[in-house]
Design a protein around this motif. Structure first.
Motif, PDB file in Angstrom:
ATOM      1  N   ASN A   6       0.807  -1.209   0.000  1.00 23.03           N
ATOM      2  CA  ASN A   6       0.000   0.000   0.000  1.00 23.03           C
ATOM      3  C   ASN A   6       0.847   1.268   0.000  1.00 23.03           C
ATOM      4  O   ASN A   6       0.323   2.351   0.214  1.00 23.03           O
ATOM      5  CB  ASN A   6      -0.975   0.001   1.187  1.00 23.03           C
ATOM      6  CG  ASN A   6      -0.276  -0.029   2.519  1.00 23.03           C
ATOM      7  OD1 ASN A   6       0.936  -0.084   2.599  1.00 23.03           O
ATOM      8  ND2 ASN A   6      -1.055   0.003   3.579  1.00 23.03           N
ATOM      9  N   ILE A   7       2.150   1.149  -0.241  1.00 21.35           N
ATOM     10  CA  ILE A   7       2.993   2.330  -0.403  1.00 21.35           C
ATOM     11  C   ILE A   7       3.775   2.179  -1.701  1.00 21.35           C
ATOM     12  O   ILE A   7       4.032   1.075  -2.171  1.00 21.35           O
ATOM     13  CB  ILE A   7       3.944   2.535   0.795  1.00 21.35           C
ATOM     14  CG1 ILE A   7       4.864   1.348   1.000  1.00 21.35           C
ATOM     15  CG2 ILE A   7       3.167   2.837   2.061  1.00 21.35           C
ATOM     16  CD1 ILE A   7       5.911   1.557   2.066  1.00 21.35           C
ATOM     17  N   ASN A  11       8.341   5.927  -1.764  1.00 21.46           N
ATOM     18  CA  ASN A  11       8.063   5.945  -0.333  1.00 21.46           C
ATOM     19  C   ASN A  11       8.799   4.805   0.359  1.00 21.46           C
ATOM     20  O   ASN A  11       9.341   4.970   1.454  1.00 21.46           O
ATOM     21  CB  ASN A  11       6.556   5.840  -0.102  1.00 21.46           C
ATOM     22  CG  ASN A  11       6.140   6.184   1.302  1.00 21.46           C
ATOM     23  OD1 ASN A  11       6.939   6.160   2.224  1.00 21.46           O
ATOM     24  ND2 ASN A  11       4.863   6.472   1.458  1.00 21.46           N
ATOM     25  N   ARG A  15      11.640   5.150   3.261  1.00 27.93           N
ATOM     26  CA  ARG A  15      11.503   4.460   4.542  1.00 27.93           C
ATOM     27  C   ARG A  15      12.735   3.611   4.845  1.00 27.93           C
ATOM     28  O   ARG A  15      13.202   3.562   5.985  1.00 27.93           O
ATOM     29  CB  ARG A  15      10.259   3.586   4.555  1.00 27.93           C
ATOM     30  CG  ARG A  15       8.981   4.370   4.679  1.00 27.93           C
ATOM     31  CD  ARG A  15       7.785   3.457   4.536  1.00 27.93           C
ATOM     32  NE  ARG A  15       6.565   4.217   4.385  1.00 27.93           N
ATOM     33  CZ  ARG A  15       5.677   4.401   5.350  1.00 27.93           C
ATOM     34  NH1 ARG A  15       5.867   3.845   6.518  1.00 27.93           N
ATOM     35  NH2 ARG A  15       4.599   5.111   5.137  1.00 27.93           N
ATOM     36  N   GLU A  52       9.020  -2.055   6.868  1.00 26.97           N
ATOM     37  CA  GLU A  52       7.909  -1.510   6.085  1.00 26.97           C
ATOM     38  C   GLU A  52       8.344  -1.188   4.666  1.00 26.97           C
ATOM     39  O   GLU A  52       7.596  -1.393   3.714  1.00 26.97           O
ATOM     40  CB  GLU A  52       7.359  -0.241   6.754  1.00 26.97           C
ATOM     41  CG  GLU A  52       6.577  -0.488   8.013  1.00 26.97           C
ATOM     42  CD  GLU A  52       6.146   0.799   8.688  1.00 26.97           C
ATOM     43  OE1 GLU A  52       6.364   1.886   8.122  1.00 26.97           O
ATOM     44  OE2 GLU A  52       5.592   0.708   9.799  1.00 26.97           O
ATOM     45  N   CYS A  58       2.456  -0.631   5.027  1.00 28.13           N
ATOM     46  CA  CYS A  58       2.429   0.152   6.261  1.00 28.13           C
ATOM     47  C   CYS A  58       1.101  -0.114   6.958  1.00 28.13           C
ATOM     48  O   CYS A  58       0.037   0.153   6.387  1.00 28.13           O
ATOM     49  CB  CYS A  58       2.580   1.635   5.958  1.00 28.13           C
ATOM     50  SG  CYS A  58       2.496   2.670   7.414  1.00 28.13           S
ATOM     51  N   LEU A  60      -0.315   1.440   9.458  1.00 28.19           N
ATOM     52  CA  LEU A  60      -1.081   2.658   9.727  1.00 28.19           C
ATOM     53  C   LEU A  60      -1.780   3.169   8.476  1.00 28.19           C
ATOM     54  O   LEU A  60      -2.919   3.641   8.535  1.00 28.19           O
ATOM     55  CB  LEU A  60      -0.166   3.743  10.299  1.00 28.19           C
ATOM     56  CG  LEU A  60       0.371   3.474  11.697  1.00 28.19           C
ATOM     57  CD1 LEU A  60       1.302   4.586  12.134  1.00 28.19           C
ATOM     58  CD2 LEU A  60      -0.768   3.327  12.680  1.00 28.19           C
ATOM     59  N   THR A  61      -1.127   3.070   7.330  1.00 28.65           N
ATOM     60  CA  THR A  61      -1.761   3.466   6.079  1.00 28.65           C
ATOM     61  C   THR A  61      -2.932   2.549   5.768  1.00 28.65           C
ATOM     62  O   THR A  61      -3.989   3.008   5.333  1.00 28.65           O
ATOM     63  CB  THR A  61      -0.736   3.425   4.931  1.00 28.65           C
ATOM     64  OG1 THR A  61       0.371   4.260   5.267  1.00 28.65           O
ATOM     65  CG2 THR A  61      -1.344   3.895   3.630  1.00 28.65           C
ATOM     66  N   ALA A  62      -2.776   1.268   6.004  1.00 30.07           N
ATOM     67  CA  ALA A  62      -3.869   0.319   5.770  1.00 30.07           C
ATOM     68  C   ALA A  62      -5.049   0.606   6.699  1.00 30.07           C
ATOM     69  O   ALA A  62      -6.211   0.545   6.278  1.00 30.07           O
ATOM     70  CB  ALA A  62      -3.378  -1.110   5.974  1.00 30.07           C
ATOM     71  N   PHE A  64      -5.819   3.538   8.042  1.00 32.41           N
ATOM     72  CA  PHE A  64      -6.441   4.778   7.582  1.00 32.41           C
ATOM     73  C   PHE A  64      -7.301   4.541   6.346  1.00 32.41           C
ATOM     74  O   PHE A  64      -8.421   5.050   6.249  1.00 32.41           O
ATOM     75  CB  PHE A  64      -5.359   5.818   7.280  1.00 32.41           C
ATOM     76  CG  PHE A  64      -5.905   7.119   6.784  1.00 32.41           C
ATOM     77  CD1 PHE A  64      -6.539   7.991   7.647  1.00 32.41           C
ATOM     78  CD2 PHE A  64      -5.793   7.466   5.451  1.00 32.41           C
ATOM     79  CE1 PHE A  64      -7.051   9.184   7.192  1.00 32.41           C
ATOM     80  CE2 PHE A  64      -6.296   8.655   4.980  1.00 32.41           C
ATOM     81  CZ  PHE A  64      -6.925   9.530   5.856  1.00 32.41           C
ATOM     82  N   GLU A  65      -6.791   3.772   5.385  1.00 30.58           N
ATOM     83  CA  GLU A  65      -7.568   3.478   4.178  1.00 30.58           C
ATOM     84  C   GLU A  65      -8.822   2.685   4.501  1.00 30.58           C
ATOM     85  O   GLU A  65      -9.877   2.923   3.919  1.00 30.58           O
ATOM     86  CB  GLU A  65      -6.705   2.712   3.174  1.00 30.58           C
ATOM     87  CG  GLU A  65      -5.631   3.554   2.532  1.00 30.58           C
ATOM     88  CD  GLU A  65      -4.704   2.747   1.654  1.00 30.58           C
ATOM     89  OE1 GLU A  65      -4.815   1.496   1.644  1.00 30.58           O
ATOM     90  OE2 GLU A  65      -3.852   3.361   0.994  1.00 30.58           O
ATOM     91  N   GLN A  68     -11.351   5.071   5.921  1.00 29.15           N
ATOM     92  CA  GLN A  68     -11.935   5.906   4.869  1.00 29.15           C
ATOM     93  C   GLN A  68     -12.950   5.123   4.053  1.00 29.15           C
ATOM     94  O   GLN A  68     -13.992   5.651   3.655  1.00 29.15           O
ATOM     95  CB  GLN A  68     -10.840   6.454   3.958  1.00 29.15           C
ATOM     96  CG  GLN A  68      -9.951   7.473   4.627  1.00 29.15           C
ATOM     97  CD  GLN A  68     -10.716   8.717   5.020  1.00 29.15           C
ATOM     98  OE1 GLN A  68     -11.539   9.224   4.280  1.00 29.15           O
ATOM     99  NE2 GLN A  68     -10.453   9.201   6.218  1.00 29.15           N
TER     100      GLN A  68
END
Length: 96
Positions: A6-7, A11, A15, A52, A58, A60-62, A64-65, A68
């Motif tokens: 997912n990045i 990115n 990282r 990561e 990531c 945290l990104t997962a 957040f997605e 959403q």
């Protein structure tokens, strides 16, 4: 468990670079002062960033997605019911 990346590649490279930098810094500080726990925590965080970047996932990104997607799904469900008050309840408060 299937982990979907997912990045992006840039990115991930950032990282890995930052993670290795933090890991090297904290390891050098940990050698001088092994009784300090903060350097050990920083080494773990640097290692997590490297992992990561390698895996290109990531958590945290997962998270957040996923949140959403849940809000968008609730909006679609409430728009079908024509209930504008319910939509206002799920929208986050933005004071600006």
């Amino acid at each position: 468990m299937y982990v979907k990346s997912n990045i992006g590649i840039v990115n991930a490279l950032i990282r890995i670079t930052v993670g290795l930098t933090v890991l090297a810094w904290s390891t050098s500080k940990l050698v001088k002062r092994p009784w300090r726990d903060s350097y050990l925590v920083m080494a773990m965080l640097g290692g997590m960033k490297v992992a990561e970047g390698i895996v290109r996932f990531c958590p945290l990104t997962a998270l957040f997605e996923r949140g959403q997607d849940m809000v968008q799904e609730k909006r679609v469900n409430h728009n079908n019911n024509n209930d504008d008050e319910a939509v206002e309840e799920i929208l986050p408060y933005n004071p600006s």
